[in-house]
Design a protein around this motif. Structure first.
Motif, PDB file in Angstrom:
ATOM      1  N   UNK A 190       0.696  12.643   4.907  1.00 51.60           N
ATOM      2  CA  UNK A 190       0.397  11.675   5.945  1.00 51.60           C
ATOM      3  C   UNK A 190      -0.271  10.536   5.221  1.00 51.60           C
ATOM      4  N   UNK A 191      -0.013   9.344   5.203  1.00 54.22           N
ATOM      5  CA  UNK A 191      -0.982   8.190   4.784  1.00 54.22           C
ATOM      6  C   UNK A 191      -1.112   7.423   6.050  1.00 54.22           C
ATOM      7  N   UNK A 225       4.065   7.105   6.561  1.00 60.31           N
ATOM      8  CA  UNK A 225       3.190   6.221   7.086  1.00 60.31           C
ATOM      9  C   UNK A 225       2.896   6.729   8.716  1.00 60.31           C
ATOM     10  N   UNK A 226       1.577   6.515   8.791  1.00 60.68           N
ATOM     11  CA  UNK A 226       1.181   6.872  10.133  1.00 60.68           C
ATOM     12  C   UNK A 226       0.102   5.637  10.440  1.00 60.68           C
ATOM     13  N   UNK A 227       0.426   4.648  11.382  1.00 62.33           N
ATOM     14  CA  UNK A 227      -0.353   3.645  11.582  1.00 62.33           C
ATOM     15  C   UNK A 227      -0.874   3.915  12.842  1.00 62.33           C
ATOM     16  N   UNK A 228      -2.237   3.680  13.197  1.00 58.42           N
ATOM     17  CA  UNK A 228      -3.053   4.145  14.685  1.00 58.42           C
ATOM     18  C   UNK A 228      -3.962   3.209  14.986  1.00 58.42           C
ATOM     19  N   UNK A 262       0.760  -1.325  -0.007  1.00 56.55           N
ATOM     20  CA  UNK A 262       0.130  -0.023  -0.095  1.00 56.55           C
ATOM     21  C   UNK A 262       0.793   1.373   0.070  1.00 56.55           C
ATOM     22  N   UNK A 263       1.931   1.230   0.679  1.00 56.89           N
ATOM     23  CA  UNK A 263       2.791   2.435   0.922  1.00 56.89           C
ATOM     24  C   UNK A 263       3.485   2.598  -0.240  1.00 56.89           C
ATOM     25  N   UNK A 264       3.847   1.596  -0.830  1.00 57.56           N
ATOM     26  CA  UNK A 264       4.834   1.606  -2.142  1.00 57.56           C
ATOM     27  C   UNK A 264       3.849   2.262  -3.348  1.00 57.56           C
TER      28      UNK A 264
END
Length: 369
Positions: free
Chosen positions: A133-134, A102-105, A85-87
């Motif tokens: 920010x994704x 990338x920001x995972x919450x 996804x990030x790529x």
């Protein structure tokens, strides 16, 4: 609909990110969306993307097919799919010179005040640096008890956290209708909603099972809009499956707008003033009291005394040496550290406690009486 916006949160669902036929990232759509968003950023708008798709992309990578997954399988798919996804997002924004982050919450990151402050500081910095920010839910480690359940609600909480003035929810339909337009030819779209009454909430019906990829539907979008509205953020529900959905809004594309009840700043200040029970008290000198009256932050140098038991992010009362309350705010230091730095100049804080988090209470987190 986006005119005058400073910060926009855009939620992009799995059905837009992942190609339904191949299970791979839909790079053509992502590239067009990135060009769309980059144009707004160049114009001075800050954009944060809440993106689903890790589980959908991870399915193909792990050969899980389209069957229902157990929680451990979902977490495994999320772990395998998040890098894909990030790529895909990196490749989409790279031609425009925009870095993504990338920001995972988990839910605790927007519900626990200390973590909320940390997450807000990180996203504020990323946006100020021109990054995109994704954000995604950290499905790899989250449990049923602490998960959002859908990224519509996550997007609303993030919009609330960063003080966004627009929340754009890209859907498989161009807004809220009085009934499901796929089955009722008399259904009509509601262009603008001021109040989310029970009758309007009931129009959403259940989740859309037609797409077969996401977990949300119109019901979750209206629930998200309710959160955003209370935070002073307008919500726009519009069709995502078009080349440049944000630009289309600027050209009058069909959508439903749920108006904000107030401004993000006013909603945040009201929350601090009326919804939080103060855990401590800071006594300040005359100079600090004058600074607060002028709209400035509370610096450690102006603090004469520290009372109560509070942690970083907790609400505290601010009083003069005569005992008069002059404001309330969210402390950037816990009780122990606040005692150590009370009376110190800003450039002496790091030497005293090993780090600095800025003023004792930032002006943005402070309500004056």
């Amino acid at each position: 609909m986006l005119a005058g916006a400073h910060r926009i949160v855009v939620k992009v669902g799995s059905a837009l990110v992942a190609d339904a036929a191949t299970g791979a990232a839909d790079r053509d759509w992502l590239a067009l969306f990135a060009a769309d968003a980059a144009g707004l950023i160049t114009g001075g708008v800050q954009i944060l993307v809440v993106s689903s798709g890790a589980v959908a992309l991870g399915r193909g990578r792990l050969g899980l097919g389209s069957r229902a997954l157990s929680l451990p399988e979902k977490q495994a798919a999320a772990a395998a799919g998040q890098s894909v996804l990030m790529r895909a997002w990196e490749e989409a924004f790279e031609p425009h010179g925009r870095p993504v982050a990338q920001v995972l919450m988990t839910r605790n990151d927007t519900e626990v005040r200390r973590r909320w402050l940390n997450a807000r500081a990180t996203t504020d910095t990323l946006l100020a640096l021109g990054a995109v920010p994704i954000v995604n839910e950290n499905d790899t480690v989250v449990t049923e008890e602490i998960r959002y359940g859908d990224n519509d609600r996550l997007a609303a909480r993030v919009a609330q956290m960063i003080g966004a003035d627009r929340l754009v929810l890209l859907s498989d339909i161009d807004g809220l209708y009085t009934a499901d337009p796929r089955s009722d030819p008399d259904a009509r779209r509601l262009d603008r909603i001021q109040t989310l009454t029970p009758r309007i909430m009931a129009m959403a019906g259940g989740a859309n099972a037609g797409a077969g990829v996401g977990t949300g539907g119109m019901a979750t979008k209206l629930a998200a809009a309710k959160i955003a509205q209370a935070a002073g953020c307008a919500t726009i529900v519009t069709l995502g499956r078009r080349d440049q959905p944000l630009g289309a809004l600027g050209h009058g594309a069909a959508a439903t707008v749920i108006e904000a009840g107030t401004t993000p700043a006013a909603a945040y200040k009201a929350w601090i003033a009326g919804s939080l029970s103060p855990s401590g008290v800071l006594t300040i000198d005359e100079g600090a009291a004058r600074a607060l009256a002028q709209g400035k932050s509370l610096l450690a140098a102006g603090v004469k005394g520290v009372g109560g038991r509070f942690g970083k992010g907790d609400a505290v009362r601010i009083v003069t040496e005569e005992g008069a309350e002059v404001g309330r705010g969210l402390a950037r230091y816990d009780r122990a550290d606040a005692e150590k730095i009370a009376g110190l100049r800003s450039d002496a804080i790091e030497a005293a406690i090993g780090f600095t988090a800025g003023p004792m209470i930032h002006a943005d987190d402070l309500v004056r009486d």
